[in-house]
Design an enzyme around this catalytic site. Structure first.
Site, PDB file in Angstrom:
ATOM      1  N   LYS A   1      62.809 -43.099  -6.146  1.00  0.00           N
ATOM      2  CA  LYS A   1      61.912 -42.148  -6.804  1.00  0.00           C
ATOM      3  C   LYS A   1      60.701 -42.824  -7.429  1.00  0.00           C
ATOM      4  CE  LYS A   1      61.796 -38.173  -9.763  1.00  0.00           C
ATOM      5  NZ  LYS A   1      61.934 -37.831 -11.135  1.00  0.00           N
TER       6      LYS A   1
ATOM      7  N   LYS B   1      56.861 -42.399 -13.595  1.00  0.00           N
ATOM      8  CA  LYS B   1      55.930 -43.121 -14.468  1.00  0.00           C
ATOM      9  C   LYS B   1      56.620 -44.138 -15.358  1.00  0.00           C
ATOM     10  CE  LYS B   1      55.161 -38.817 -16.306  1.00  0.00           C
ATOM     11  NZ  LYS B   1      54.127 -37.948 -15.994  1.00  0.00           N
TER      12      LYS B   1
ATOM     13  N   LYS C   1      69.789 -38.649 -24.884  1.00  0.00           N
ATOM     14  CA  LYS C   1      68.743 -39.101 -25.818  1.00  0.00           C
ATOM     15  C   LYS C   1      69.371 -39.741 -27.050  1.00  0.00           C
ATOM     16  CE  LYS C   1      64.629 -38.001 -24.173  1.00  0.00           C
ATOM     17  NZ  LYS C   1      64.175 -36.661 -23.884  1.00  0.00           N
TER      18      LYS C   1
HETATM   19  P1  AMP Z   1      57.566 -36.118 -14.664  1.00  0.00           P
HETATM   20  O1  AMP Z   1      56.334 -36.881 -14.382  1.00  0.00           O
HETATM   21  O2  AMP Z   1      58.767 -36.974 -14.483  1.00  0.00           O
HETATM   22  O3  AMP Z   1      57.511 -35.359 -15.946  1.00  0.00           O
HETATM   23  O4  AMP Z   1      57.684 -35.059 -13.502  1.00  0.00           O
HETATM   24  C1  AMP Z   1      57.003 -33.851 -13.477  1.00  0.00           C
HETATM   25  C2  AMP Z   1      57.358 -33.141 -12.187  1.00  0.00           C
HETATM   26  O5  AMP Z   1      56.775 -33.867 -11.100  1.00  0.00           O
HETATM   27  C3  AMP Z   1      58.855 -33.098 -11.882  1.00  0.00           C
HETATM   28  O6  AMP Z   1      59.474 -31.966 -12.425  1.00  0.00           O
HETATM   29  C4  AMP Z   1      58.870 -33.051 -10.373  1.00  0.00           C
HETATM   30  O7  AMP Z   1      58.681 -31.733  -9.908  1.00  0.00           O
HETATM   31  C5  AMP Z   1      57.651 -33.849  -9.990  1.00  0.00           C
HETATM   32  N1  AMP Z   1      57.965 -35.237  -9.621  1.00  0.00           N
HETATM   33  C6  AMP Z   1      58.020 -36.324 -10.437  1.00  0.00           C
HETATM   34  N2  AMP Z   1      58.294 -37.439  -9.741  1.00  0.00           N
HETATM   35  C7  AMP Z   1      58.431 -37.063  -8.455  1.00  0.00           C
HETATM   36  C8  AMP Z   1      58.716 -37.745  -7.227  1.00  0.00           C
HETATM   37  N3  AMP Z   1      58.894 -39.067  -7.179  1.00  0.00           N
HETATM   38  N4  AMP Z   1      58.777 -37.026  -6.087  1.00  0.00           N
HETATM   39  C9  AMP Z   1      58.583 -35.681  -6.115  1.00  0.00           C
HETATM   40  N5  AMP Z   1      58.315 -34.984  -7.205  1.00  0.00           N
HETATM   41  C10 AMP Z   1      58.230 -35.643  -8.373  1.00  0.00           C
END
Ligand code: AMP
Length: 331
Positions: free
Chosen positions: A194, A197, A111
């Site tokens: 992957k 967002k 960061k």
């Molecule tokens: P985030 O949206 O990056 O804060 O992700 C929140 C949680 O969603 C993560 O800790 C993962 O468990 C799950 N996650 C996010 N992106 C993926 C993905 N492409 N495939 C599987 N799990 C995901």
């Protein structure tokens, strides 16, 4: 029954990766354990959101988790800043967190490299706040990805240090939650491995996307020029499309297109059209629920109040006991 705690980032709409990688497990877990899910809005202040964005983001995340199936009557779903006890425990833990260990944290170093104009103390003490989030409910299980392992290790360190310092066994050690199944990783539509967002336009399908948007995104998904030999290994982008299909489409559909690919007869246009329709069938009830809940301010405020009440009950007990251990006494 274990006490499970999971923090939820307070920005960004949920996408298929979040659903299949995390929320689906949360929905199951809430019936098996004492679950606390919180929307991490104190944490989000490290990036300085405007007051309007802060509120809107938290609201949208709350709506989408409810729509996806977190049951606020079963689990404790709350907004972090509704539980000021977290801030008190954070202050107390900060007294025993050392600069050196915080500065060595890889997420801090990352960061600090990325946002050189805003290396605030909140960023440095992020792991302390995360430890407070966990320890405030004396949680033992935390569903985290690999990238959070170091933070969890620090939460154990802070808890153990407190125990040692005051010669107590007050805080149990939190460990990563193991879902007992291999974690599913949903790939992106842009050929990346992957869905995320912040990966850029066209990478992710959001639960709130309407059918038109979904069709557009999927029809634009990256492909290649097609197989030229029987049973040719798939390029990453093609593998991605099949992998998304595996979670939303029927087995018959997947094997039909696998056969088409293996016999070099596949038409990517048909593959993507089918995937788009299956994604739409899957997301439509969720999108409708999102719209319905989002229009219901009374329900949202009831959920937030109920979550805060349940979370504060557990948090206030911990803070009271921690104050006693430290030696704060009423006069
Ligand atoms: P985030 O949206 O990056 O804060 O992700 C929140 C949680 O969603 C993560 O800790 C993962 O468990 C799950 N996650 C996010 N992106 C993926 C993905 N492409 N495939 C599987 N799990 C995901």
């Amino acid at each position: 029954m274990e006490t499970v705690l999971s923090g939820i980032r307070s920005t960004g709409n949920l996408h298929l990766g979040n659903y299949f990688g995390a929320i689906k497990n949360f929905i199951k877990m809430q019936h098996q354990h004492r679950c606390y899910f919180f929307i991490a809005d104190y944490h989000s202040l490290t990036t300085h959101p405007t007051p309007e964005d802060l509120h809107q983001n938290v609201r949208q995340v709350l709506v989408e988790y409810l729509a996806a199936g977190i049951d606020p009557e079963v689990a404790t779903l709350y907004i972090q800043s509704d539980v000021p006890e977290v801030a008190e425990l954070y202050l107390l833990l900060n007294m025993n967190a050392y600069m050196g260990e915080l500065e060595r944290c890889t997420t801090f170093k990352d960061k600090a490299r990325k946002q050189t104009d805003n290396i605030n103390a909140g960023l440095l003490t992020y792991p302390v706040l995360m430890a407070a989030d966990i320890l405030i409910h004396r949680a033992t299980k935390v569903p985290v990805g690999k990238d959070q392992e170091q933070h969890l290790e620090m939460a154990r360190t802070f808890g153990k240090r407190f125990n040692r310092m005051y010669n107590t066994e007050y805080f149990p050690e939190p460990y990563a939650f193991n879902f007992g199944v291999e974690l599913i990783k949903i790939p992106g539509l842009d050929g990346s491995t992957k869905m995320g967002k912040s990966e850029g336009e066209g990478n992710a399908v959001f639960l709130a996307d309407d059918p038109k948007t979904i069709r557009k995104k999927i029809m634009r998904a990256v492909t290649d020029s097609g197989p030229t030999e029987m049973n040719q290994p798939k390029a990453q982008a093609i593998e991605n499309i099949f992998n998304i299909m595996k979670v939303v489409s029927s087995d018959d559909t997947v094997s039909y297109f696998e056969d088409q690919y293996n016999s070099c007869q596949i038409r990517y246009g048909d593959l993507k059209k089918q995937l788009a329709e299956d994604v739409i069938v899957f997301t439509t009830p969720l999108r409708e629920k999102i719209l319905e809940i989002s229009a219901d301010d009374v329900y949202l405020s009831k959920v937030a109040r109920m979550g805060a009440e349940k979370a504060r009950e557990s948090a206030a007990k911990t803070v009271k006991e921690v104050r006693e251990v430290i030696g704060f006494k009423p006069f």
